[in-house]
Design an enzyme around this catalytic site. Sequence first.
Site, PDB file in Angstrom:
ATOM      1  N   HIS A   1       0.810  -1.223   0.000  1.00 28.93           N
ATOM      2  CA  HIS A   1       0.000   0.000   0.000  1.00 28.93           C
ATOM      3  C   HIS A   1       0.843   1.273   0.000  1.00 28.93           C
ATOM      4  O   HIS A   1       0.295   2.361  -0.045  1.00 28.93           O
ATOM      5  CB  HIS A   1      -0.932   0.024   1.213  1.00 28.93           C
ATOM      6  CG  HIS A   1      -0.202   0.251   2.510  1.00 28.93           C
ATOM      7  ND1 HIS A   1       0.468  -0.737   3.154  1.00 28.93           N
ATOM      8  CD2 HIS A   1      -0.022   1.366   3.245  1.00 28.93           C
ATOM      9  CE1 HIS A   1       1.024  -0.252   4.257  1.00 28.93           C
ATOM     10  NE2 HIS A   1       0.743   1.028   4.332  1.00 28.93           N
TER      11      HIS A   1
HETATM   12  C1  UD1 Z   1      -1.688   5.107   6.833  1.00 30.68           C
HETATM   13  C2  UD1 Z   1      -0.353   5.460   7.490  1.00 30.68           C
HETATM   14  C3  UD1 Z   1       0.652   4.369   7.168  1.00 30.68           C
HETATM   15  C4  UD1 Z   1       0.127   3.007   7.548  1.00 30.68           C
HETATM   16  C5  UD1 Z   1      -1.215   2.774   6.873  1.00 30.68           C
HETATM   17  C6  UD1 Z   1      -1.803   1.446   7.259  1.00 30.68           C
HETATM   18  C7  UD1 Z   1       0.154   7.865   7.620  1.00 30.68           C
HETATM   19  C8  UD1 Z   1       1.016   8.940   7.064  1.00 30.68           C
HETATM   20  N1  UD1 Z   1       0.193   6.702   6.957  1.00 30.68           N
HETATM   21  O1  UD1 Z   1      -1.492   5.143   5.429  1.00 30.68           O
HETATM   22  O2  UD1 Z   1       1.833   4.613   7.897  1.00 30.68           O
HETATM   23  O3  UD1 Z   1       1.041   2.018   7.115  1.00 30.68           O
HETATM   24  O4  UD1 Z   1      -2.097   3.833   7.278  1.00 30.68           O
HETATM   25  O5  UD1 Z   1      -3.006   1.201   6.658  1.00 30.68           O
HETATM   26  O6  UD1 Z   1      -0.503   8.079   8.618  1.00 30.68           O
HETATM   27  N2  UD1 Z   1      -9.062   5.175   2.930  1.00 30.68           N
HETATM   28  C9  UD1 Z   1     -10.316   4.612   2.870  1.00 30.68           C
HETATM   29  N3  UD1 Z   1     -10.845   4.123   4.032  1.00 30.68           N
HETATM   30  C10 UD1 Z   1     -10.199   4.178   5.220  1.00 30.68           C
HETATM   31  C11 UD1 Z   1      -8.921   4.775   5.264  1.00 30.68           C
HETATM   32  C12 UD1 Z   1      -8.369   5.270   4.111  1.00 30.68           C
HETATM   33  O7  UD1 Z   1     -10.936   4.519   1.834  1.00 30.68           O
HETATM   34  O8  UD1 Z   1     -10.745   3.691   6.230  1.00 30.68           O
HETATM   35  C13 UD1 Z   1      -8.475   5.685   1.680  1.00 30.68           C
HETATM   36  C14 UD1 Z   1      -8.669   7.169   1.565  1.00 30.68           C
HETATM   37  O9  UD1 Z   1      -9.121   7.456   0.289  1.00 30.68           O
HETATM   38  C15 UD1 Z   1      -7.289   7.749   1.789  1.00 30.68           C
HETATM   39  C16 UD1 Z   1      -6.350   6.596   1.421  1.00 30.68           C
HETATM   40  O10 UD1 Z   1      -7.091   5.399   1.665  1.00 30.68           O
HETATM   41  O11 UD1 Z   1      -7.074   8.870   1.006  1.00 30.68           O
HETATM   42  C17 UD1 Z   1      -5.107   6.589   2.266  1.00 30.68           C
HETATM   43  O12 UD1 Z   1      -5.428   6.664   3.670  1.00 30.68           O
HETATM   44  P1  UD1 Z   1      -4.493   7.467   4.713  1.00 30.68           P
HETATM   45  O13 UD1 Z   1      -4.956   7.294   6.096  1.00 30.68           O
HETATM   46  O14 UD1 Z   1      -4.290   8.832   4.229  1.00 30.68           O
HETATM   47  O15 UD1 Z   1      -3.093   6.765   4.554  1.00 30.68           O
HETATM   48  P2  UD1 Z   1      -2.725   5.220   4.403  1.00 30.68           P
HETATM   49  O16 UD1 Z   1      -2.188   5.034   3.049  1.00 30.68           O
HETATM   50  O17 UD1 Z   1      -3.825   4.335   4.878  1.00 30.68           O
END
Ligand code: UD1
Length: 366
Positions: free
Chosen positions: A206
Amino acid sequence: MRKVISVVGARPNFMKVAPLHRAFQKYSSIRHMIVHTGQHYDANMSKIFFEDLQLPQPDVYLGVGSGSHAAQTAKVMTEFEQVVLREKPDLVMVVGDVNSTLACSLVCSKLGTRVAHVEAGLRSFDRRMPEEINRLVTDAIADLLFVSEPSGITNLKKEGVADERVFFVGNVMIDSLIQFLEKARRSSILESIGISKKSYVLVTLHRPSNVDVKENLEQIFSMFEKMSEHGSIIFPIHPRTRKMIDQFGLSERVQHNKKLILTDPIGYVDFLCLLDSSSLVVTDSGGIQEETTYLGVPCLTMRENTERPVTVSEGTNQLMGFDYNAVLKESEKIFRSECKKGQIPKLWDGHAAERITKIVAEQILN
Ligand code: UD1
């Protein structure tokens, strides 16, 4: 009565706070509260973990959701500041390296509230990773630093952190693994997917560096096409990766490979079962490098560096960078059972949370 608040935000936080919550229950003079920032909000990225880990509902839910790094961090800060002003905790615990970790420690340091960082001192020395910035800033301002592996102590010493702030306590995520492994081994996830033990590769990817670049994601799927000649590949898809597969128009190609099984994100206990029973794990996650080391499962990490070097020096982890051919070559060795043997690092014994809560109690009860 003293009050401690633990912060959870994203998926990798839940299994770290669960053992802390349990360990705090032994202290009748400490009230332990859980604040969920809502950085992860999908049921299969959050709710299922509360159920699996037997965590109570969070005392406070901030519901910040997704956004740019600045927007997400700022929103957590604004909301969490209100919680700290209202609840007046004696100490706040933050875990890991996600944006919620950074945001809440900043709030505490500005309000003069003591903050403890669990999983402190880890460094990838790669400042292009948002998590590395989160780790550096959190450690610079936290009052108590709880370290999971020896490299953490060395790094904090080099950064000039006073010894009195640093405690080598072991790994809380392994506390959860040990607690739930028996239950995981009774899971029926293998039957429901239609695979058998030690017959498949488990994949999680991811990181933006792997999945946000079209050529990289295409190469990854070419690699899977070759790898799947040896057996099934199980790939629980993170929302970010799902989005990028759609955006780059790769869905059809992915569906074409019948040995490649994509699933929605999987809960804690079922995922632990999948990890434990896999013949090989390919990942770019942080925590999974540690879980495979504990379980003795071979792990190929598709990153150029790791903030968890003990998984390479002592465990079963190997860093592959973005060299897809090297991953294929190594995986073939592993399929021939020419695996790297590992050992369990010091203090990864299921008691890290007890050590942490004992130190916290000494600090806030005296
Ligand atoms: C975050 C953490 C990363 C961790 C990962 C585990 C930071 C900087 N990064 O990254 O260290 O390894 O979580 O999963 O904090 N989204 C959904 N549903 C959700 C959550 C996210 O659809 O419940 C989508 C959203 O569109 C979002 C994207 O996933 O824009 C990324 O989510 P985000 O929390 O920004 O970062 P992760 O890539 O999950």
